[in-house]
Design an enzyme around this catalytic site. Structure first.
Site, PDB file in Angstrom:
ATOM      1  CG  ASP A   1       5.616   3.779   1.461  1.00  0.00           C
ATOM      2  OD1 ASP A   1       5.784   4.583   2.393  1.00  0.00           O
ATOM      3  OD2 ASP A   1       4.514   3.584   0.904  1.00  0.00           O
TER       4      ASP A   1
ATOM      5  CE1 TYR B   1      -3.908   2.159   0.295  1.00  0.00           C
ATOM      6  CE2 TYR B   1      -2.545   3.391   1.822  1.00  0.00           C
ATOM      7  CZ  TYR B   1      -3.665   3.303   1.018  1.00  0.00           C
ATOM      8  OH  TYR B   1      -4.539   4.365   0.934  1.00  0.00           O
TER       9      TYR B   1
ATOM     10  CE  LYS C   1       0.380   6.165   7.447  1.00  0.00           C
ATOM     11  NZ  LYS C   1       0.202   4.759   7.536  1.00  0.00           N
TER      12      LYS C   1
HETATM   13  N1  PMP Z   1       2.429   4.405   2.260  1.00  0.00           N
HETATM   14  C1  PMP Z   1       2.187   3.672   3.353  1.00  0.00           C
HETATM   15  C2  PMP Z   1       3.145   2.570   3.710  1.00  0.00           C
HETATM   16  C3  PMP Z   1       1.079   3.935   4.148  1.00  0.00           C
HETATM   17  O1  PMP Z   1       0.844   3.176   5.236  1.00  0.00           O
HETATM   18  C4  PMP Z   1       0.225   4.979   3.787  1.00  0.00           C
HETATM   19  C5  PMP Z   1      -0.989   5.339   4.653  1.00  0.00           C
HETATM   20  N2  PMP Z   1      -1.667   4.280   5.190  1.00  0.00           N
HETATM   21  C6  PMP Z   1       0.500   5.713   2.641  1.00  0.00           C
HETATM   22  C7  PMP Z   1       1.611   5.411   1.888  1.00  0.00           C
HETATM   23  C8  PMP Z   1      -0.414   6.811   2.173  1.00  0.00           C
HETATM   24  O2  PMP Z   1      -0.360   7.898   3.022  1.00  0.00           O
HETATM   25  P1  PMP Z   1      -1.530   9.006   2.990  1.00  0.00           P
HETATM   26  O3  PMP Z   1      -2.745   8.365   3.565  1.00  0.00           O
HETATM   27  O4  PMP Z   1      -0.954  10.116   3.830  1.00  0.00           O
HETATM   28  O5  PMP Z   1      -1.710   9.418   1.568  1.00  0.00           O
END
Ligand code: PMP
Length: 440
Positions: A221, A117, A246
């Site tokens: 990521d 994700y 985050k």
């Molecule tokens: N990458 C990872 C690993 C995530 O956990 C998330 C959010 N759950 C995102 C990207 C996307 O972040 P955002 O919701 O701030 O767009």
């Protein structure tokens, strides 16, 4: 998605590691906004930073010193971040990291992990866990089908290949077949919504060397794994680019991507045809002020505390399942955990799918009973703690989880006898009435 049946709870405030719903009922927060927070709610240093900054303006139409201060703190955490750029979310950060890799290599193809994700942009919403979508044949033969989320154009599949997590051979095979054509491999070091699956020892080291061999940009990521103090620092594997969001925004929207100077220098406005990166609120002063306070108060001691809470939680949940005679175990790393009703912990997203197959209702019942007992978790099983969460809170949560399992034993005996460790599995389970709308 934050919805679930019969209806999601609405919250009106949070204090430290607790949140309050509209009926005035307080819950121990074991979710930390799906891992996006780590400081608890209304942390005094973060609140002060935001209050102080808002009276000075939030976006003044030019670079600010806060960007350098935040970047220096981040770099102190993550040495691979030689240069960084700011945007507003994890989605944007990964989108930009991928585009940067494409610009740097002059190649188009992205290799991503099945179930990985990376937010909601088109390239990320191919086989992203929980994004749903229909199965499609991949353009490379021999790979399992991939999934395209509704609304993502099929043309995206011409330049995205998905491979299973924890399988370095799959990466090796794809890179060999596509030699000189892959721009980037993007991977979450702990497969997050895909089931909290940690990278196997050696897996990402292998991916590092495979990508280096073909000059492919390796992107970690670390949006979710920053709570580990970053996976790359903990395990000593240096990617070319990394993405963050985050926790590094201290409770306000932020996205950060960065890495090697030679890659990031593509943005240098002094060079001919730099990459054009604009963002009205990227690097805004409010998120950075909160983020600076967050980074200053998220050091080794705090990360170690989250690690200990996570380990205590997983051990507690495992023994609760054992004591209740129920098949299942907790997985994860540091302060990021999941519980799976499965005989063996998942190694990739396909395992997680298999572990959840036919068990939406069960997971929903666990989630609702934990809410009734005063604990907020995610229906899909994610549990994250705050630096202000105590051992006692974790122990109370484990006790509530144990009560929940005991309560569910008769239900399991009827509908999931295979999950009762001490009972021979019946030939067929009782047909299940459909009462669920499982949401996320
Ligand atoms: N990458 C990872 C690993 C995530 O956990 C998330 C959010 N759950 C995102 C990207 C996307 O972040 P955002 O919701 O701030 O767009």
């Amino acid at each position: 998605m934050t919805t679930y049946a019969p209806h999601p709870l609405y919250f009106d405030q949070g204090k430290r590691a607790r949140v309050r719903d509209l009926d005035g009922r307080w819950y121990q927060d074991m979710l930390a906004n799906y891992g996006a927070l780590a400081h608890g709610h209304a942390h005094p240093a973060l609140t002060r930073a935001v209050n102080d900054q808002i009276s000075l303006g939030t976006a003044l139409g030019g670079p600010s010193i806060l960007q350098y201060q935040h970047a220096e703190l981040l770099q102190a955490h993550v040495p691979a971040l030689e240069r960084v750029r700011y945007c507003n979310s994890g989605t944007e950060a990964t989108m930009w990291a991928l585009r940067t890799a494409r610009a740097y290599t002059g190649r188009d193809i992205i290799v991503k992990i099945d179930g990985g994700y990376h937010g909601t942009h088109d390239w990320g919403h191919v086989s992203a866990f929980l994004s749903g979508g229909t199965p499609h044949r991949q353009f490379l033969p021999g790979l399992p089908p991939t999934h395209l989320a509704p609304g993502v154009p099929k043309t995206v599949l011409e330049s995205v290949v998905t491979v299973p997590f924890n399988d370095a051979q799959a990466v090796a095979d794809v890179l060999a077949q596509l030699q000189g054509r892959v721009a980037a491999v993007i991977v979450e070091p702990v497969l997050g919504v895909g089931g909290g699956v940690p990278a196997r020892p050696g897996y990402l080291e292998q991916v590092r060397s495979l990508t280096a061999d073909d000059a492919v940009v390796l992107i970690f990521d670390e949006c979710a794994t920053f709570r580990l103090g970053t996976w790359q620092v903990r395990h000593g594997v240096r990617p070319d680019l990394s993405t963050f969001s985050k926790i590094v925004g201290g409770g306000l929207p932020i996205g950060v991507f960065g890495g090697h100077t030679d890659i990031m220098s593509l943005f240098d406005p002094a060079r001919p045809q730099p990459i054009y990166h604009a963002s009205a609120f990227g690097g805004n002063s409010l998120s950075l002020a909160a983020g600076i306070a967050a980074l200053e108060t998220f050091q080794e001691t705090e990360i170690a505390h989250l690690d200990r809470l996570g380990a205590r939680l997983r051990e507690g949940l495992d023994s609760a399942a054992r004591d209740a005679g129920i098949v299942g175990s907790a997985v994860g790393e540091g302060g990021l955990s999941y519980f799976h009703f499965a005989a063996t912990p998942p190694q990739n997203a396909a395992d997680t799918v298999a572990a959840r197959e036919g068990r939406d209702e069960l997971r929903g019942l666990v989630h609702l009973n934990l809410l009734n007992e005063g604990f907020l978790t995610a229906r899909h099983g994610l549990m994250c703690q705050h630096i202000v969460t105590t051992n006692t809170a974790v122990d109370s949560f484990v006790a509530a989880f144990a009560d929940t399992l005991t309560l569910l034993r008769p239900y399991l005996a009827d509908y999931h006898p295979d999950l009762l460790a001490d009972q021979p599995a019946r030939e067929t389970a009782v047909p299940k009435p459909s009462i669920d709308g499982s949401g996320q």
